[in-house]
Design an enzyme around this catalytic site. Sequence first.
Site, PDB file in Angstrom:
ATOM      1  N   GLU A   1      -2.261  30.899   7.560  1.00 37.52           N
ATOM      2  CA  GLU A   1      -1.043  30.336   6.975  1.00 37.52           C
ATOM      3  C   GLU A   1       0.169  31.243   7.104  1.00 37.52           C
ATOM      4  O   GLU A   1       1.109  31.161   6.313  1.00 37.52           O
ATOM      5  CB  GLU A   1      -1.275  29.928   5.519  1.00 37.52           C
ATOM      6  CG  GLU A   1      -2.270  28.795   5.391  1.00 37.52           C
ATOM      7  CD  GLU A   1      -2.149  28.041   4.079  1.00 37.52           C
ATOM      8  OE1 GLU A   1      -1.309  28.401   3.251  1.00 37.52           O
ATOM      9  OE2 GLU A   1      -2.911  27.089   3.895  1.00 37.52           O
TER      10      GLU A   1
ATOM     11  N   GLU B   1     -10.128  24.963   5.282  1.00 41.24           N
ATOM     12  CA  GLU B   1     -10.057  25.014   3.815  1.00 41.24           C
ATOM     13  C   GLU B   1      -9.722  23.645   3.257  1.00 41.24           C
ATOM     14  O   GLU B   1      -8.761  23.018   3.679  1.00 41.24           O
ATOM     15  CB  GLU B   1      -8.966  25.976   3.322  1.00 41.24           C
ATOM     16  CG  GLU B   1      -9.334  27.434   3.296  1.00 41.24           C
ATOM     17  CD  GLU B   1      -8.257  28.259   2.600  1.00 41.24           C
ATOM     18  OE1 GLU B   1      -7.725  27.803   1.564  1.00 41.24           O
ATOM     19  OE2 GLU B   1      -7.954  29.352   3.102  1.00 41.24           O
TER      20      GLU B   1
END
Length: 453
Positions: free
Chosen positions: A128, A239
């Site tokens: 990220e 995730e």
Amino acid sequence: MQTRQLLALALAVAATEAAHQGFNYGNTKSDGSAKSQSDFAAEFSTAKNLVGTSGFTSARLYTMIQGGTSATPISAIPAAIAEDTSLLLGIWASGGNVANEIAALKAAIAQYGADFGKHVVGISVGSEDLYRNSVDGVKSKAGLGANPDDLVSYIHQVREAIAGTSLSGAPIGHVDTWTAWVNGSNSAVIDACDWLGFDGYPYFQNTMPNSISDAKALFDESVAKTQAVAKGKEVWITETGWPVSGKTENLAVANTANAKAYWDQVGCPLFGNTNTWWYILQDADPVTPNPSFGIVGSTLSTTPLFDLSCSAVSSSSAVPSATAAATAASGAGASGSQTSGFATAAAGSSSAAKPTFSVGKGPNGSYNGTYPGSWNSTRPGANGGSSGSSGSSGSSGSSGSSGSSGSGASGHSSSTGSSSFPSSTNLLSNSASGLSGSLFGAVAAVFVALAAL
């Protein structure tokens, strides 16, 4: 005899093509203390023997570095070798620590050799970083990110580091939010990757209807948008999850009943079909965070907080179809319009309190912008718009400064089912509906070969 040999080959190929299923594991506990090899071994053993499952035998790591050290290889590696748990390695790519990460990677290769190599299913360079580097990430104080060009450089450095080693065949990717992936200014990262990692949490999409009954649609939509720009590369679910306890986010209620529903609706179709790392096995040791996503409580146990069996759940729609991905592309700004910031992020959205726990942070406490870590619900990964919204691109390409406005997402549909027989993958890609790491491609390939006899 040929038929028997081909059927035997089908079984052998299917065994190697089975999708990986596992959990995410940080290098620290929820109080910030470093995990030991025995801690990792206990978690991996528990994951393999969870009641109601076929076993979760893979682990995604965020960093190569052992907690509390500068460049010592993470002790999850010997634990994984001992427990026969496969590894999606993580290289923490923000904050200028990449040299130490690569040093730890090289040291691990030298120390553990072939045993290490056969347990590695991939390497993620970053987690990220693009989101944290976006306008919304900076507003949310999500922590240090990285520019696309830097990530591409890091990916090349990792390729050089593993060349000629036991990890030379490991596919390399990057993990980010779907809004980072559809931002055209980040396309160089897609080009540099072998696969794309997707992080998504409908629970946090609190500026739109996000009850548990909305969750699967929100998840499928964001995966489809990622597939649409993946240029035919596999999209791995790195995730996702639903909390068992914690605060309410708009219509999303955190409890075990909803966590079970999300597991059934989103997880079960993925498991065994698409490479998936769930968030999370345990996050309540020794402190229970708010919200808490752990499927086991504060005491590590093979008995989960809710029923994990998937026997009665349909395995269809493991990932959105190619048609859905193409539709998502057209609704995600594929026309090439340029905007400043993410047009799909809701304007004026309210921010949620940030969790205070540290499971899943980078080495020695650096933030991971994905949940866990520094979280703010105004992040585009939480509040991206629905299908049909225009202009999905344009997040800043630099840390909140003058970054470039990216072009809209290109409308590539993804065919991700891979096998040892490329021709069968091409022939049957529509039927496979893009199942990443699926048994389908392997078995179908053998039937194609049989038909040719």
